[in-house]
Design a protein around this motif. Structure first.
Motif, PDB file in Angstrom:
ATOM      1  N   ILE A 137       0.836  -1.210   0.000  1.00 24.60           N
ATOM      2  CA  ILE A 137       0.000   0.000   0.000  1.00 24.60           C
ATOM      3  C   ILE A 137       0.863   1.250   0.000  1.00 24.60           C
ATOM      4  CG2 ILE A 137      -1.652   1.349   1.346  1.00 24.60           C
ATOM      5  CD1 ILE A 137      -2.881  -1.349   2.245  1.00 24.60           C
ATOM      6  N   SER A 138       1.857   1.307   0.903  1.00 25.07           N
ATOM      7  CA  SER A 138       2.717   2.496   0.959  1.00 25.07           C
ATOM      8  C   SER A 138       3.532   2.634  -0.316  1.00 25.07           C
ATOM      9  CB  SER A 138       3.625   2.444   2.186  1.00 25.07           C
ATOM     10  OG  SER A 138       4.484   1.305   2.147  1.00 25.07           O
ATOM     11  N   GLY A 139       4.051   1.524  -0.833  1.00 25.07           N
ATOM     12  CA  GLY A 139       4.864   1.580  -2.042  1.00 25.07           C
ATOM     13  C   GLY A 139       4.072   2.019  -3.262  1.00 25.07           C
ATOM     14  N   PHE A 140       2.898   1.419  -3.471  1.00 23.76           N
ATOM     15  CA  PHE A 140       2.084   1.766  -4.637  1.00 23.76           C
ATOM     16  C   PHE A 140       1.571   3.200  -4.562  1.00 23.76           C
ATOM     17  CE2 PHE A 140       1.453  -2.878  -5.503  1.00 23.76           C
ATOM     18  CZ  PHE A 140       1.941  -2.847  -6.806  1.00 23.76           C
ATOM     19  N   LEU A 141       1.115   3.619  -3.396  1.00 28.84           N
ATOM     20  CA  LEU A 141       0.604   4.989  -3.269  1.00 28.84           C
ATOM     21  C   LEU A 141       1.709   6.018  -3.506  1.00 28.84           C
ATOM     22  CD1 LEU A 141      -1.848   4.764  -0.224  1.00 28.84           C
ATOM     23  CD2 LEU A 141      -2.430   5.015  -2.642  1.00 28.84           C
ATOM     24  N   TRP A 142       2.904   5.742  -2.960  1.00 26.75           N
ATOM     25  CA  TRP A 142       3.997   6.692  -3.118  1.00 26.75           C
ATOM     26  C   TRP A 142       4.476   6.737  -4.564  1.00 26.75           C
ATOM     27  CZ3 TRP A 142       4.638  10.730  -0.694  1.00 26.75           C
ATOM     28  CH2 TRP A 142       5.859  11.419  -0.634  1.00 26.75           C
ATOM     29  N   CYS A 143       4.568   5.559  -5.201  1.00 24.73           N
ATOM     30  CA  CYS A 143       4.973   5.526  -6.610  1.00 24.73           C
ATOM     31  C   CYS A 143       3.937   6.225  -7.490  1.00 24.73           C
ATOM     32  CB  CYS A 143       5.152   4.081  -7.076  1.00 24.73           C
ATOM     33  SG  CYS A 143       6.640   3.281  -6.446  1.00 24.73           S
ATOM     34  N   ILE A 198      13.029   7.899 -13.463  1.00 21.83           N
ATOM     35  CA  ILE A 198      12.053   6.959 -12.901  1.00 21.83           C
ATOM     36  C   ILE A 198      12.539   5.537 -13.147  1.00 21.83           C
ATOM     37  CG2 ILE A 198       9.685   6.093 -13.068  1.00 21.83           C
ATOM     38  CD1 ILE A 198       8.830   8.911 -13.853  1.00 21.83           C
ATOM     39  N   PRO A 199      12.576   4.711 -12.126  1.00 23.95           N
ATOM     40  CA  PRO A 199      13.043   3.336 -12.322  1.00 23.95           C
ATOM     41  C   PRO A 199      12.115   2.557 -13.241  1.00 23.95           C
ATOM     42  CG  PRO A 199      12.120   3.616 -10.124  1.00 23.95           C
ATOM     43  CD  PRO A 199      12.211   4.977 -10.731  1.00 23.95           C
ATOM     44  N   THR A 200      12.679   1.574 -13.910  1.00 28.84           N
ATOM     45  CA  THR A 200      11.887   0.761 -14.823  1.00 28.84           C
ATOM     46  C   THR A 200      10.956  -0.164 -14.044  1.00 28.84           C
ATOM     47  OG1 THR A 200      13.504  -1.025 -14.888  1.00 28.84           O
ATOM     48  CG2 THR A 200      13.765   0.767 -16.492  1.00 28.84           C
ATOM     49  N   ARG A 201       9.923  -0.622 -14.716  1.00 31.30           N
ATOM     50  CA  ARG A 201       9.015  -1.586 -14.100  1.00 31.30           C
ATOM     51  C   ARG A 201       9.765  -2.856 -13.719  1.00 31.30           C
ATOM     52  NH1 ARG A 201       3.701  -2.766 -17.431  1.00 31.30           N
ATOM     53  NH2 ARG A 201       3.606  -0.501 -17.105  1.00 31.30           N
ATOM     54  N   LYS A 202      10.730  -3.259 -14.562  1.00 33.12           N
ATOM     55  CA  LYS A 202      11.523  -4.458 -14.273  1.00 33.12           C
ATOM     56  C   LYS A 202      12.297  -4.299 -12.969  1.00 33.12           C
ATOM     57  CE  LYS A 202      15.148  -7.433 -16.198  1.00 33.12           C
ATOM     58  NZ  LYS A 202      16.075  -7.653 -17.348  1.00 33.12           N
ATOM     59  N   ALA A 203      12.894  -3.118 -12.759  1.00 35.90           N
ATOM     60  CA  ALA A 203      13.664  -2.882 -11.532  1.00 35.90           C
ATOM     61  C   ALA A 203      12.758  -2.941 -10.306  1.00 35.90           C
ATOM     62  CB  ALA A 203      14.357  -1.524 -11.604  1.00 35.90           C
ATOM     63  N   MET A 204      11.565  -2.338 -10.403  1.00 27.31           N
ATOM     64  CA  MET A 204      10.653  -2.343  -9.260  1.00 27.31           C
ATOM     65  C   MET A 204      10.113  -3.747  -8.974  1.00 27.31           C
ATOM     66  SD  MET A 204       8.632   1.316  -9.392  1.00 27.31           S
ATOM     67  CE  MET A 204       8.247   1.366 -11.139  1.00 27.31           C
ATOM     68  N   LEU A 205       9.845  -4.513 -10.025  1.00 26.53           N
ATOM     69  CA  LEU A 205       9.377  -5.896  -9.821  1.00 26.53           C
ATOM     70  C   LEU A 205      10.458  -6.753  -9.170  1.00 26.53           C
ATOM     71  CD1 LEU A 205       7.379  -6.571 -13.119  1.00 26.53           C
ATOM     72  CD2 LEU A 205       6.453  -6.317 -10.801  1.00 26.53           C
ATOM     73  N   LEU A 206      11.712  -6.508  -9.529  1.00 30.76           N
ATOM     74  CA  LEU A 206      12.816  -7.230  -8.884  1.00 30.76           C
ATOM     75  C   LEU A 206      12.891  -6.881  -7.406  1.00 30.76           C
ATOM     76  CD1 LEU A 206      15.322  -9.036  -8.936  1.00 30.76           C
ATOM     77  CD2 LEU A 206      16.654  -7.033  -9.665  1.00 30.76           C
ATOM     78  N   MET A 245       9.586  -9.718  -0.983  1.00 28.94           N
ATOM     79  CA  MET A 245       8.593 -10.753  -0.655  1.00 28.94           C
ATOM     80  C   MET A 245       9.246 -12.062  -0.204  1.00 28.94           C
ATOM     81  SD  MET A 245       5.532  -9.671  -0.659  1.00 28.94           S
ATOM     82  CE  MET A 245       6.344  -8.351   0.225  1.00 28.94           C
ATOM     83  N   LYS A 246      10.405 -12.367  -0.748  1.00 33.64           N
ATOM     84  CA  LYS A 246      11.126 -13.559  -0.296  1.00 33.64           C
ATOM     85  C   LYS A 246      11.620 -13.384   1.140  1.00 33.64           C
ATOM     86  CE  LYS A 246      12.700 -14.931  -4.915  1.00 33.64           C
ATOM     87  NZ  LYS A 246      13.863 -14.974  -5.842  1.00 33.64           N
ATOM     88  N   ALA A 247      11.915 -12.135   1.503  1.00 34.84           N
ATOM     89  CA  ALA A 247      12.445 -11.866   2.843  1.00 34.84           C
ATOM     90  C   ALA A 247      11.359 -11.611   3.876  1.00 34.84           C
ATOM     91  CB  ALA A 247      13.385 -10.652   2.792  1.00 34.84           C
ATOM     92  N   MET A 248      10.152 -11.231   3.437  1.00 36.84           N
ATOM     93  CA  MET A 248       9.109 -10.807   4.367  1.00 36.84           C
ATOM     94  C   MET A 248       8.770 -11.837   5.449  1.00 36.84           C
ATOM     95  SD  MET A 248       7.284  -8.130   5.092  1.00 36.84           S
ATOM     96  CE  MET A 248       7.134  -7.127   3.608  1.00 36.84           C
ATOM     97  N   SER A 281      13.695   2.949  -5.919  1.00 42.40           N
ATOM     98  CA  SER A 281      12.267   3.268  -5.829  1.00 42.40           C
ATOM     99  C   SER A 281      11.801   2.977  -4.410  1.00 42.40           C
ATOM    100  CB  SER A 281      11.466   2.409  -6.824  1.00 42.40           C
ATOM    101  OG  SER A 281      11.174   1.132  -6.281  1.00 42.40           O
ATOM    102  N   PRO A 282      10.598   3.425  -4.037  1.00 42.23           N
ATOM    103  CA  PRO A 282      10.082   3.088  -2.706  1.00 42.23           C
ATOM    104  C   PRO A 282      10.056   1.588  -2.423  1.00 42.23           C
ATOM    105  CG  PRO A 282       8.784   4.849  -3.660  1.00 42.23           C
ATOM    106  CD  PRO A 282       9.728   4.404  -4.733  1.00 42.23           C
ATOM    107  N   PHE A 283       9.944   0.761  -3.452  1.00 44.81           N
ATOM    108  CA  PHE A 283       9.918  -0.690  -3.245  1.00 44.81           C
ATOM    109  C   PHE A 283      11.285  -1.247  -2.858  1.00 44.81           C
ATOM    110  CE2 PHE A 283       6.151  -0.275  -6.085  1.00 44.81           C
ATOM    111  CZ  PHE A 283       5.215  -0.766  -5.193  1.00 44.81           C
ATOM    112  N   ALA A 284      12.356  -0.465  -3.071  1.00 49.66           N
ATOM    113  CA  ALA A 284      13.690  -0.913  -2.670  1.00 49.66           C
ATOM    114  C   ALA A 284      13.875  -0.852  -1.164  1.00 49.66           C
ATOM    115  CB  ALA A 284      14.755  -0.064  -3.362  1.00 49.66           C
ATOM    116  N   GLY A 285      12.947  -0.189  -0.468  1.00 46.91           N
ATOM    117  CA  GLY A 285      13.092   0.014   0.970  1.00 46.91           C
ATOM    118  C   GLY A 285      13.214  -1.256   1.783  1.00 46.91           C
ATOM    119  N   LEU A 286      12.596  -2.335   1.314  1.00 46.76           N
ATOM    120  CA  LEU A 286      12.681  -3.619   2.034  1.00 46.76           C
ATOM    121  C   LEU A 286      13.339  -4.711   1.194  1.00 46.76           C
ATOM    122  CD1 LEU A 286       9.224  -3.811   3.896  1.00 46.76           C
ATOM    123  CD2 LEU A 286      11.450  -3.123   4.809  1.00 46.76           C
TER     124      LEU A 286
END
Length: 276
Positions: A55-61, A78-86, A92-95, A174-179
């Motif tokens: 939620i935080s990642g998608f809203l911020w992006c 702006i980072p690529t979609r591929k980079a954010m999906l990675l 998600m593997k670490a969560m 990107s915000p998704f890199a935070g975790l």
């Protein structure tokens, strides 16, 4: 002893309440109700952490890359979609492992091993805010040195922290890199939150809130937007960390980097880049 047990049951009742609130809204009761309390708590933390991350990642992006396109960042930054999906895949593997830490901390609190207290009314409001301030200073100190050692101790960097530092340019952060960390790396950097529980009295729910706020804060400091709010260790400082690898190890503020000689200001860095 009975009084102590009754007091500790307040923590158990509170965590059970949080478990019911989250799990009953996300899963059928037959999937979680038979589970032991510890596993219910872990499942609640896992689901809540995952939801908070997305939620935080998608809203911020959506805000910075779509609604405010070319306001905060140019299109080519702006980072690529591929980079954010990675980044999402790594997170998600670490969560499941990340959320084991708050689960263990709640178990230790319920067992009476820490200095946590259950109700704010047990202390004055003054002591409540003083304890939060001391807690945050300890956490800031601990995260600074944990982060710095993850760089300075070469095997730790190679096998743990390098996973996060593949994102080393503005258009890969990107915000998704935070975790997006190796699981053990993410846990080690959050451990100061738990260590502080044994040193300073802290309100139980406040501790949980601060721990889960990490997901929002780490999303914020990876968006590459320099807010320039002293003394906050914002994304401008952290972007420098991702490009130089030896500056700005701090978490919430610049004070630890200032004290220990590793601070680099984003505005000064811009001058250096222009000179080059």
């Amino acid at each position: 002893m009975a009084v102590d047990s009754a007091y500790l049951m307040q923590f158990v009742d509170e965590t059970s309440f949080y478990n019911r609130i989250v799990l009953s809204h996300l899963l059928p009761s037959n999937l979680w109700d038979p589970l032991p309390h510890f596993l219910q708590t872990w499942l609640r933390n896992y689901l809540a952490g995952t939801l908070l991350y997305f939620i935080s990642g998608f809203l911020w992006c959506f805000y910075i890359y779509y609604l405010k396109l070319n306001v905060y960042l140019p299109r080519d930054a702006i980072p690529t979609r591929k980079a954010m999906l990675l980044q999402i895949s790594v997170a998600m593997k670490a969560m499941p492992w990340y959320t084991l830490l708050p689960t263990v901390s709640e178990y230790m609190i319920e067992s009476g091993w820490t200095k946590c207290y259950s109700r704010i009314g047990e202390v004055s409001w003054f002591l409540y805010f003083v304890s939060i301030a001391v807690y945050l200073v300890l956490v800031e100190f601990g995260i600074y040195w944990m982060h710095r050692e993850l760089h300075d101790i070469k095997p730790l960097y190679k096998y743990l922290h390098a996973t996060h530092h593949i994102y080393n340019k503005q258009n890969t952060l990107s915000p998704f890199a935070g975790l997006a960390f190796h699981p053990l790396d993410g846990i080690l950097q959050a451990v100061p939150h738990v260590v502080a529980l044994f040193i300073v009295p802290i309100h139980f729910t406040t501790h949980l809130g601060l721990l889960f706020m990490e997901a929002i804060w780490t999303a914020n400091i990876h968006d590459c937007i320099h807010g320039n709010i002293w003394p906050v260790m914002g994304a401008g400082y952290h972007t420098i960390h991702h490009t130089t690898y030896k500056h700005n190890y701090g978490h919430y503020t610049i004070w630890m980097d200032w004290m220990f000689g590793s601070l680099r200001d984003p505005l000064l860095q811009e001058d250096v880049n222009k000179a080059e």
